[in-house]
Design a protein around this motif. Structure first.
Motif, PDB file in Angstrom:
ATOM      1  N   GLY A  17       0.895  -1.314  -0.239  1.00 21.21           N
ATOM      2  CA  GLY A  17       0.022  -0.088  -0.347  1.00 21.21           C
ATOM      3  C   GLY A  17       0.680   1.303  -0.293  1.00 21.21           C
ATOM      4  O   GLY A  17       0.737   2.295   0.151  1.00 21.21           O
ATOM      5  N   LYS A  20       3.920   0.926  -4.836  1.00 20.60           N
ATOM      6  CA  LYS A  20       4.018   0.593  -6.008  1.00 20.60           C
ATOM      7  C   LYS A  20       3.969   0.315  -7.094  1.00 20.60           C
ATOM      8  O   LYS A  20       3.916   0.642  -8.621  1.00 20.60           O
ATOM      9  CB  LYS A  20       4.670  -0.798  -5.258  1.00 20.60           C
ATOM     10  N   THR A  21       2.520   0.015  -6.815  1.00 23.00           N
ATOM     11  CA  THR A  21       1.527   0.008  -9.095  1.00 23.00           C
ATOM     12  C   THR A  21       1.085   1.197  -9.038  1.00 23.00           C
ATOM     13  O   THR A  21       1.378   1.447 -10.604  1.00 23.00           O
ATOM     14  CB  THR A  21       0.027  -0.831  -8.142  1.00 23.00           C
ATOM     15  N   THR A  22       0.595   2.421  -8.520  1.00 23.48           N
ATOM     16  CA  THR A  22       0.581   3.655  -8.803  1.00 23.48           C
ATOM     17  C   THR A  22       2.178   3.929  -9.684  1.00 23.48           C
ATOM     18  O   THR A  22       1.886   4.308 -10.497  1.00 23.48           O
ATOM     19  CB  THR A  22       0.240   4.448  -7.942  1.00 23.48           C
ATOM     20  N   ARG A 184       3.939   9.718  -1.061  1.00 26.42           N
ATOM     21  CA  ARG A 184       3.165   9.993   0.208  1.00 26.42           C
ATOM     22  C   ARG A 184       3.780  11.308   0.840  1.00 26.42           C
ATOM     23  O   ARG A 184       3.255  11.162   1.940  1.00 26.42           O
ATOM     24  CB  ARG A 184       2.070   9.601   0.181  1.00 26.42           C
ATOM     25  N   SER A 216      -0.610  13.230  -3.164  1.00 27.67           N
ATOM     26  CA  SER A 216      -2.106  13.801  -4.019  1.00 27.67           C
ATOM     27  C   SER A 216      -3.579  13.381  -4.546  1.00 27.67           C
ATOM     28  O   SER A 216      -3.578  12.491  -4.655  1.00 27.67           O
ATOM     29  CB  SER A 216      -1.161  14.059  -5.380  1.00 27.67           C
TER      30      SER A 216
END
Ligand SMILES: Nc1ncnc2c1ncn2[C@@H]1O[C@H](COP(=O)(O)OP(=O)(O)O)[C@@H](O)[C@H]1O
Ligand SMILES: [Mg+2]
Lengths: 277, 100
Positions: A17, A20-22, A184, A216
């Motif tokens: 969470g 990583k995927t973002t 973040r 953001s």
């Protein structure tokens, strides 16, 4: 023939969470924007999400494990992004059998991909178990995604240890390049002393900084729409990811992320002057 | 008065929290690096200790206690082995061991 400069980059973190995927989607899309033929590979077997973040969830027919088990060939499983002809995704399978990822299978697929692509971005699952180990084993470089928060930093430190010992390059006595991507991040909270600063995290992890992605609303907004942040509208996060990609490619980029609203203004001006050129 | 206290109470502990995070991380990370983040060896250590001990003395499995304690800048490995009350023969065996 393997592309001579083809690079396998793992996006990893230990903790779940953290982004990583973002990040995988954003880096992949920006590399494609810049003309590099890029594939983003989802290693999160059983919990595939990259397809959603990249907005191609309805086009998944075959997946990574299908290819390993020879139920499909690679060309059938690769999905080309509708927005860029340079961008592809290899979706993870939803199978619960984590052993489906074999090292030989992964190696075979990555070798195939190296023939076609300049960049192979591997989106790692959380943890330090099989899936995460597979995602990083063949990597040439690693992006360590970290939040300015104690458990994330500690897990990043562990994953750096793993990167130093359990990749193919490490086994052959070479170190792989590791990049810190702080995500973040909230400069105002850092200023108030509520959040670990970039300097704090860098001092502890001691790997070079690739970029700082601010906390953001643009990120949630982009994921709602299935658009990688770097394909979306102008935003602070998009800028930060673009800068990170520039650094990944070896360019020198000034850091503006930590200044307040003045830099936002200047950043806007800079963007404006960029597009005016 | 109340507002000021609230403001202060809200600000002061927060100002310290990032600093605390940094200090705690420095300690935990240095331990992590020293043992490779791996204390999984303790059960194996205990098992191997037992095998070696059993060559010389009769010990009960439950009488071997292995603990790792972390201090600020070192770790202490504590072994606690309770030997059975010595019988005559085992005493002479022990003497033999000493003689070697
Ligand atoms: N820079 C950011 N600002 C705000 N939210 C973020 C940011 N990066 C990630 N997130 C959010 O954090 C959550 C986890 O992100 P994700 O990329 O799925 O992490 P991981 O793949 O590491 O599990 C998502 O809800 C995502 O929208
Ligand atoms: Mg993920």
């Amino acid at each position: 023939m393997v592309k001579p400069n083809s690079k396998v980059i793992v996006v990893t973190s230990g903790k779940g969470g953290v982004g990583k995927t973002t990040t995988s989607a954003a880096l992949g899309a920006e590399l494609a924007n810049r003309g590099y033929k890029t594939v983003v590979v989802d290693f999160d077997i059983g919990l595939r999400n990259l397809d959603l973040i990249m907005g191609c969830e309805r086009r998944v027919i075959f997946d990574f494990v299908n290819v390993i088990q020879k139920d499909a060939n690679l060309a059938q499983a690769l999905i080309r992004d509708k927005r860029s002809e340079n961008l592809y995704i290899l979706p993870a399978s939803q199978t619960r059998d984590k052993d489906a990822l074999t090292r030989e299978g992964v190696e075979e697929i990555l070798t195939e991909l190296r023939k076609e692509f300049d960049f192979i971005v591997c989106d790692s699952p959380a943890g330090i178990e099989r899936g995460a180990l597979m995602a990083l084993y063949f990597a040439d470089e690693a992006v360590v995604v970290t939040n300015p928060e104690v458990s994330s930093v500690r897990d990043s430190d562990r994953i750096i240890g793993v990167l130093n010992s359990r990749t193919r390059h490490a086994e052959q006595g070479h170190e792989i390049k590791k990049h810190l991507l702080l995500t973040r991040y909230s400069p105002s909270r850092v200023q108030r002393g509520e959040m670990l600063s970039v300097e704090d995290v860098q001092e502890i992890l001691a790997i070079p900084l690739l970029g700082i992605i601010p906390e953001s609303p643009a990120v949630l907004n982009a994921s709602n729409q299935g658009v990688p942040v770097t394909f979306g509208a102008v935003s602070d996060a998009k800028r930060a990811y673009q800068d990170a990609v520039a650094r990944l490619l070896g360019e020198v980029v000034e850091d503006t992320s930590q200044k307040g609203w003045k830099s936002m203004l200047l950043g806007g001006l800079r963007l404006f002057s960029r597009s005016a050129v | 008065m109340n507002i000021i206290r609230k403001l202060l109470g809200g600000l002061i502990p927060q100002r310290k929290s990032a600093k605390m995070a940094r200090e705690r991380l420095q300690i935990v990370v240095s331990h992590q690096r020293n043992d490779g983040g791996d204390v999984d060896f303790l059960p194996r250590l205990r098992h191997e200790l037992l095998t070696v001990l059993c060559k010389y003395v009769k010990v009960d499995k439950d009488q071997v206690n292995v603990q790792l304690q972390r201090m600020d800048n070192c770790s202490v490995l504590e072994l606690n082995i309770t030997l059975p009350a010595p019988t005559k023969s085992s005493l002479s065996e022990l003497d033999e061991v000493k003689a070697i």
